[in-house]
Every structure is written in structure tokens, then in C-alpha cells.
Scaffold this motif. Structure first.
Motif, PDB file in Angstrom:
ATOM      1  N   GLN A   1     -34.535  43.379  31.828  1.00  0.00           N
ATOM      2  CA  GLN A   1     -33.201  42.782  31.738  1.00  0.00           C
ATOM      3  C   GLN A   1     -32.704  42.665  30.294  1.00  0.00           C
ATOM      4  N   ARG A   2     -33.602  42.465  29.327  1.00  0.00           N
ATOM      5  CA  ARG A   2     -33.187  42.398  27.917  1.00  0.00           C
ATOM      6  C   ARG A   2     -32.527  43.699  27.468  1.00  0.00           C
TER       7      ARG A   2
ATOM      8  N   ARG B   1     -30.932  45.819  29.492  1.00  0.00           N
ATOM      9  CA  ARG B   1     -30.009  46.251  30.550  1.00  0.00           C
ATOM     10  C   ARG B   1     -28.546  46.066  30.141  1.00  0.00           C
ATOM     11  N   ALA B   2     -28.065  46.844  29.175  1.00  0.00           N
ATOM     12  CA  ALA B   2     -26.666  46.768  28.751  1.00  0.00           C
ATOM     13  C   ALA B   2     -25.743  47.473  29.751  1.00  0.00           C
ATOM     14  N   SER B   3     -26.285  48.392  30.546  1.00  0.00           N
ATOM     15  CA  SER B   3     -25.527  49.097  31.585  1.00  0.00           C
ATOM     16  C   SER B   3     -26.507  49.522  32.677  1.00  0.00           C
ATOM     17  N   VAL B   4     -25.990  50.088  33.764  1.00  0.00           N
ATOM     18  CA  VAL B   4     -26.861  50.504  34.872  1.00  0.00           C
ATOM     19  C   VAL B   4     -27.770  51.667  34.499  1.00  0.00           C
ATOM     20  N   GLU B   5     -27.493  52.314  33.385  1.00  0.00           N
ATOM     21  CA  GLU B   5     -28.294  53.458  32.947  1.00  0.00           C
ATOM     22  C   GLU B   5     -29.294  53.097  31.851  1.00  0.00           C
ATOM     23  N   GLU B   6     -29.459  51.806  31.582  1.00  0.00           N
ATOM     24  CA  GLU B   6     -30.327  51.388  30.488  1.00  0.00           C
ATOM     25  C   GLU B   6     -31.292  50.292  30.923  1.00  0.00           C
ATOM     26  N   GLY B   7     -32.280  50.045  30.066  1.00  0.00           N
ATOM     27  CA  GLY B   7     -33.229  48.957  30.284  1.00  0.00           C
ATOM     28  C   GLY B   7     -34.624  49.416  30.629  1.00  0.00           C
ATOM     29  N   GLY B   8     -34.732  50.587  31.235  1.00  0.00           N
ATOM     30  CA  GLY B   8     -36.033  51.076  31.670  1.00  0.00           C
ATOM     31  C   GLY B   8     -36.689  51.993  30.661  1.00  0.00           C
ATOM     32  N   PRO B   9     -37.815  52.576  31.047  1.00  0.00           N
ATOM     33  CA  PRO B   9     -38.538  53.469  30.141  1.00  0.00           C
ATOM     34  C   PRO B   9     -37.706  54.688  29.769  1.00  0.00           C
ATOM     35  N   LYS B  10     -37.786  55.070  28.517  1.00  0.00           N
ATOM     36  CA  LYS B  10     -37.026  56.233  28.028  1.00  0.00           C
ATOM     37  C   LYS B  10     -37.912  57.461  27.864  1.00  0.00           C
ATOM     38  N   GLY B  11     -39.204  57.247  27.759  1.00  0.00           N
ATOM     39  CA  GLY B  11     -40.091  58.372  27.559  1.00  0.00           C
ATOM     40  C   GLY B  11     -41.505  58.054  27.983  1.00  0.00           C
ATOM     41  N   LEU B  12     -42.261  59.106  28.262  1.00  0.00           N
ATOM     42  CA  LEU B  12     -43.667  58.932  28.607  1.00  0.00           C
ATOM     43  C   LEU B  12     -44.439  60.163  28.183  1.00  0.00           C
TER      44      LEU B  12
ATOM     45  N   CYS C   1     -39.813  52.271  25.516  1.00  0.00           N
ATOM     46  CA  CYS C   1     -38.391  51.981  25.643  1.00  0.00           C
ATOM     47  C   CYS C   1     -38.017  51.072  24.480  1.00  0.00           C
ATOM     48  N   GLU C   2     -36.737  50.801  24.313  1.00  0.00           N
ATOM     49  CA  GLU C   2     -36.290  50.012  23.174  1.00  0.00           C
ATOM     50  C   GLU C   2     -36.880  48.607  23.163  1.00  0.00           C
ATOM     51  N   GLU C   3     -37.007  47.987  24.321  1.00  0.00           N
ATOM     52  CA  GLU C   3     -37.487  46.608  24.411  1.00  0.00           C
ATOM     53  C   GLU C   3     -39.011  46.489  24.419  1.00  0.00           C
ATOM     54  N   GLN C   4     -39.699  47.593  24.648  1.00  0.00           N
ATOM     55  CA  GLN C   4     -41.168  47.609  24.659  1.00  0.00           C
ATOM     56  C   GLN C   4     -41.583  48.876  23.936  1.00  0.00           C
ATOM     57  N   ALA C   5     -41.864  48.742  22.661  1.00  0.00           N
ATOM     58  CA  ALA C   5     -42.071  49.908  21.802  1.00  0.00           C
ATOM     59  C   ALA C   5     -43.071  50.912  22.371  1.00  0.00           C
TER      60      ALA C   5
ATOM     61  N   ALA D   1     -43.250  60.395  45.247  1.00  0.00           N
ATOM     62  CA  ALA D   1     -44.409  60.099  46.092  1.00  0.00           C
ATOM     63  C   ALA D   1     -44.877  58.675  45.833  1.00  0.00           C
ATOM     64  N   ARG D   2     -44.560  58.183  44.633  1.00  0.00           N
ATOM     65  CA  ARG D   2     -44.985  56.843  44.239  1.00  0.00           C
ATOM     66  C   ARG D   2     -44.107  56.388  43.078  1.00  0.00           C
ATOM     67  N   SER D   3     -43.771  55.125  43.043  1.00  0.00           N
ATOM     68  CA  SER D   3     -43.038  54.531  41.924  1.00  0.00           C
ATOM     69  C   SER D   3     -43.846  53.333  41.439  1.00  0.00           C
ATOM     70  N   VAL D   4     -44.079  53.273  40.134  1.00  0.00           N
ATOM     71  CA  VAL D   4     -44.950  52.250  39.558  1.00  0.00           C
ATOM     72  C   VAL D   4     -44.179  51.468  38.499  1.00  0.00           C
ATOM     73  N   GLY D   5     -44.150  50.151  38.645  1.00  0.00           N
ATOM     74  CA  GLY D   5     -43.497  49.299  37.659  1.00  0.00           C
ATOM     75  C   GLY D   5     -44.250  49.309  36.346  1.00  0.00           C
ATOM     76  N   VAL D   6     -43.525  49.561  35.248  1.00  0.00           N
ATOM     77  CA  VAL D   6     -44.147  49.568  33.929  1.00  0.00           C
ATOM     78  C   VAL D   6     -43.510  48.551  32.989  1.00  0.00           C
ATOM     79  N   LEU D   7     -42.467  47.854  33.464  1.00  0.00           N
ATOM     80  CA  LEU D   7     -41.831  46.792  32.685  1.00  0.00           C
ATOM     81  C   LEU D   7     -41.692  45.558  33.551  1.00  0.00           C
ATOM     82  N   ASP D   8     -41.947  44.401  32.969  1.00  0.00           N
ATOM     83  CA  ASP D   8     -41.683  43.184  33.726  1.00  0.00           C
ATOM     84  C   ASP D   8     -40.169  42.947  33.759  1.00  0.00           C
TER      85      ASP D   8
END
Length: 88
Positions: A37-38, A40-51, A64-68, A25-32
Motif C-alpha cells: 500500500q505504501r 500504491r500510487a495507482s492501480v499499476e504500482e506498488g508491487g514487485p517490479k523485477g525478479l 520494488c521501490e518500497e522493498q529494495a 499455475a500459482r501466485s505467491v505473495g512477496v510483499l506484505d
């Protein structure tokens, strides 16, 4: 819902039940873009891992790994006009 392959969190409407395919219903950016991109080792990585949502239902925590750990007002993620029938 966290999406490890993109820099966003998706919010879905529950509706009457959880059957069938649904789009967000809505998608909200939570990472710049730089942070995303830091990691982004593959198409399945780089974004949030948990919430998680706090007990008062007012704060969402995303990690996520890049933003504790990052905190956002839940209302800003849900947006206006979206009621309690949602699942993150």
C-alpha cells in the motif's frame, strides 16, 4: 512474472510451447499489505517490479521501490508438485 499492480509473483506452466493464453499455475505473495500500500500510487504500482533467479536455481530475488531487495527460496515460490517446465 512480477506484477507491479499486485503484491504477488505469478508462476506459469510452460507446457509444450508458449502459444495461447495462460493463467498462472500459482501466485505467491512477496510483499506484505502495508509495504504494498505504501507504493500504491495507482492501480499499476506498488508491487514487485523485477525478479531474478540465482545461477544455482535455488533463490529468487524480488525488488520494488518500497522493498529494495528480498530473497526467497525458489522451492517455496514454485510449490510442491511443480516441475522444471515452469517459467517465473
Amino acid at each position: 512474472m512480477a506484477d507491479a499492480g499486485s503484491p504477488v509473483v505469478h508462476v506459469y506452466e510452460r507446457g509444450d510451447n508458449w502459444t495461447g493464453r495462460r493463467g498462472p499455475a500459482r501466485s505467491v505473495g512477496v510483499l506484505d499489505e502495508e509495504t504494498f500500500q505504501r507504493g500504491r500510487a495507482s492501480v499499476e504500482e506498488g508491487g514487485p517490479k523485477g525478479l531474478d533467479i540465482d545461477r544455482s536455481n535455488s533463490v529468487i530475488a524480488v525488488t520494488c521501490e518500497e522493498q529494495a531487495l528480498a530473497f526467497y527460496p525458489l522451492a517455496s515460490v514454485l510449490g510442491s508438485g511443480i516441475g522444471p517446465g515452469l517459467a517465473p
